[in-house]
Design a protein around this motif. Structure first.
Motif, short mmCIF file in Angstrom:
data_model
loop_
_atom_site.label_atom_id
_atom_site.label_comp_id
_atom_site.label_asym_id
_atom_site.label_seq_id
_atom_site.Cartn_x
_atom_site.Cartn_y
_atom_site.Cartn_z
N HIS A 181 0.84 -1.20 0.00
CA HIS A 181 0.00 0.00 0.00
C HIS A 181 0.87 1.25 0.00
O HIS A 181 1.79 1.36 0.81
N ILE A 182 0.54 2.18 -0.91
CA ILE A 182 1.33 3.41 -1.03
C ILE A 182 0.40 4.63 -0.87
O ILE A 182 -0.83 4.48 -0.94
N SER A 183 1.02 5.81 -0.65
CA SER A 183 0.21 7.01 -0.49
C SER A 183 0.65 8.14 -1.42
O SER A 183 0.12 9.24 -1.34
N ASN A 184 1.63 7.88 -2.27
CA ASN A 184 2.02 8.87 -3.29
C ASN A 184 2.78 8.14 -4.41
O ASN A 184 3.21 7.00 -4.23
N MET A 185 2.96 8.84 -5.53
CA MET A 185 3.56 8.18 -6.69
C MET A 185 5.06 7.93 -6.51
O MET A 185 5.63 7.05 -7.14
N LYS A 186 5.70 8.71 -5.63
CA LYS A 186 7.14 8.47 -5.38
C LYS A 186 7.35 7.10 -4.74
O LYS A 186 8.32 6.41 -5.02
N MET A 187 6.42 6.75 -3.87
CA MET A 187 6.53 5.43 -3.22
C MET A 187 6.42 4.32 -4.26
O MET A 187 7.05 3.27 -4.13
N LEU A 188 5.58 4.56 -5.27
CA LEU A 188 5.42 3.56 -6.32
C LEU A 188 6.77 3.28 -6.98
O LEU A 188 7.15 2.13 -7.20
N ASP A 189 7.50 4.35 -7.27
CA ASP A 189 8.80 4.18 -7.93
C ASP A 189 9.81 3.42 -7.07
O ASP A 189 10.75 2.85 -7.59
N ARG A 190 9.60 3.44 -5.79
CA ARG A 190 10.53 2.70 -4.91
C ARG A 190 10.30 1.19 -4.96
O ARG A 190 11.18 0.41 -4.61
N VAL A 191 9.10 0.78 -5.35
CA VAL A 191 8.76 -0.64 -5.20
C VAL A 191 8.46 -1.40 -6.50
O VAL A 191 8.54 -2.63 -6.53
N ALA A 192 8.09 -0.65 -7.59
CA ALA A 192 7.67 -1.38 -8.80
C ALA A 192 8.01 -0.61 -10.07
O ALA A 192 8.23 0.60 -10.04
N TYR A 193 8.04 -1.36 -11.18
CA TYR A 193 8.23 -0.74 -12.51
C TYR A 193 6.87 -0.52 -13.14
O TYR A 193 6.01 -1.40 -13.10
N ILE A 194 6.68 0.66 -13.74
CA ILE A 194 5.40 0.96 -14.40
C ILE A 194 5.71 1.79 -15.64
O ILE A 194 6.60 2.65 -15.60
N ASP A 195 5.01 1.52 -16.76
CA ASP A 195 5.32 2.33 -17.95
C ASP A 195 4.68 3.71 -17.83
O ASP A 195 3.69 3.90 -17.11
N ASP A 196 5.28 4.68 -18.53
CA ASP A 196 4.91 6.09 -18.35
C ASP A 196 3.43 6.35 -18.63
O ASP A 196 2.79 7.11 -17.91
N GLU A 197 2.92 5.71 -19.67
CA GLU A 197 1.53 5.97 -20.07
C GLU A 197 0.56 5.54 -18.96
O GLU A 197 -0.35 6.29 -18.57
N LEU A 198 0.80 4.35 -18.44
CA LEU A 198 -0.07 3.85 -17.36
C LEU A 198 0.09 4.71 -16.11
O LEU A 198 -0.88 5.04 -15.42
N LYS A 199 1.31 5.11 -15.84
CA LYS A 199 1.57 5.93 -14.65
C LYS A 199 0.79 7.25 -14.73
O LYS A 199 0.18 7.68 -13.74
N GLU A 200 0.79 7.87 -15.91
CA GLU A 200 0.04 9.13 -16.07
C GLU A 200 -1.44 8.91 -15.78
O GLU A 200 -2.08 9.70 -15.10
#
Ligand code: TXA
Ligand code: MG
Length: 349
Positions: A67-86
């Motif tokens: 469980h995360i609370s901001n997008m920076k935390m996402l970058d610490r734990v998983a890979y996601i492509d830019d389009e999906l991230k947006e």
């Protein structure tokens, strides 16, 4: 010792800090989300995460959601492509969990040795403030394994007192069914678990999605969409019969055969019941909200069996029917299993 945290406006910041300190110190906290209660620990601390498995009797091959609370935390734990991230920047926080390739920061115990991790950004103020203060939290649903998920703090306290370090007492959750899980490691994306975020919303906001028939929840097979789903799930300990045909269900509950059955039905059908009937609600959102709570009422009742109707499978109804089928001891569909239902009736006479 479990500390029960009665959170309110007056002690809010202190309560969040106390719980965040417990997480950062390697402890476990039961906290609300918008879907169901979670049992959390520091996602980067393997020893703390092992306490989750112990507290819940959870098999070690069933991975946890981070469980995360901001997008920076996402970058610490998983890979996601830019389009999906947006897209997710606009969609989150909401009850949609993404399965992504994991980064090495995520301990094996969290992903059960897989190279993927489920990421969830919950839409609940307490959960978000707690995660913001503690860092990413690994958490499954708070229930003991195989039991229905926990949707209210009273049940959380009854079930987990003595098994965790703290429980946040925050009343009933909003949705009552878990988050939707979408596998984004392949295209088209695949629905792994129907949940509070609807398929229509996925198609509208994210893109095409493949839906395996297993999502409907019919089989209790060894083939499973996620490791967790091969286990018996969401089940009351009383035997629950699902009567899929609505006319048959109405005939059944209005007959004289139902004294030993605890009836779970919609508001409309409850009025037909010849006996005690639990009203699941007037619309499918109310049914979702009440379902797990009412499974626990079934267990607490003096009835031997439960019987439940089916609901249309659009919107959140897909998740509701998945949970009902998985919780059912027997599904009566057409003539299938009608003899077994009759056997149960005869037995209670
Ligand atoms: O609404 C929710 O999602 C709640 C709240 C607390 O956030 N959590 C929840 O967690 O329902 P849990 O553990 O009860 O269900 C997570 C499901 C399990 O079936 C698990 O097997 C699957 O997600 N899962 C987790 N990580 C996975 C992975 N890396 N690959 C495949 N499945 C995974
Ligand atoms: Mg669960």
């Amino acid at each position: 010792m479990t500390e029960i945290i009665h959170i309110n406006d007056n002690n809010y910041n202190l309560s969040i800090k106390k719980c965040a300190d417990i997480i950062k110190g390697g402890g476990t906290v039961v906290f609300p989300t918008e879907t169901v209660y979670g049992l959390g620990a520091d996602a980067f601390n393997p020893e703390a995460c092992s306490k989750i498995f112990k507290a819940k009797n959870r098999p070690a091959d069933n991975p946890l959601i981070v469980h995360i609370s901001n997008m920076k935390m996402l970058d610490r734990v998983a890979y996601i492509d830019d389009e999906l991230k947006e897209k997710m920047k606009d969609i989150w926080p909401s009850p949609i969990t993404l399965l992504l390739k994991k980064k090495n920061t995520v301990p094996d115990i969290v992903s059960a040795g897989l190279d993927t991790v489920c990421i969830r950004f919950p839409d609940n103020r307490i959960a978000l403030d707690l995660i913001e203060a503690s860092g990413p939290i690994a958490a499954p649903s708070a229930n003991i394994s195989t039991k229905p998920s926990i949707v209210d703090s009273g049940t959380a306290i009854k079930e987990l007192n003595g098994r965790v370090d703290a429980i946040i007492d925050a009343g009933r959750v909003k949705y009552g069914v878990e988050s939707t899980i979408l596998d984004c490691t392949q295209t088209p994306y695949r629905l792994l678990r129907a949940g509070a975020f609807t398929v229509d919303d996925i198609e509208y906001m994210i893109g095409d999605v493949y839906i395996d028939p297993l999502v409907k929840g019919y089989t209790q097979s060894k083939v499973a969409l996620t490791p967790g789903l091969k286990y018996r799930h969401y089940a009351p300990s009383k035997k629950l019969f699902l009567i899929e045909n609505e006319d048959k269900f109405r005939d059944f509950i209005s007959s004289g055969n139902v004294q030993d059955f605890f009836i779970l039905s919609s508001d409309q059908n409850c009025s037909l019941a010849n006996g005690e009937c639990i009203n699941l609600g007037k619309d499918i959102y109310e049914v979702a909200h009440n379902l797990f709570y009412d499974f626990r009422l079934l267990d607490a009742s003096d009835k031997k069996y439960g019987v439940i109707q089916s609901f249309p499978e659009n919107g959140i109804g897909l998740a509701v029917m998945n949970r009902i089928r998985k919780a059912s001891f027997l599904i009566v569909k057409g003539k299938e299993n009608i003899d077994k239902l009759n056997e149960a009736i005869n037995e209670t006479r």
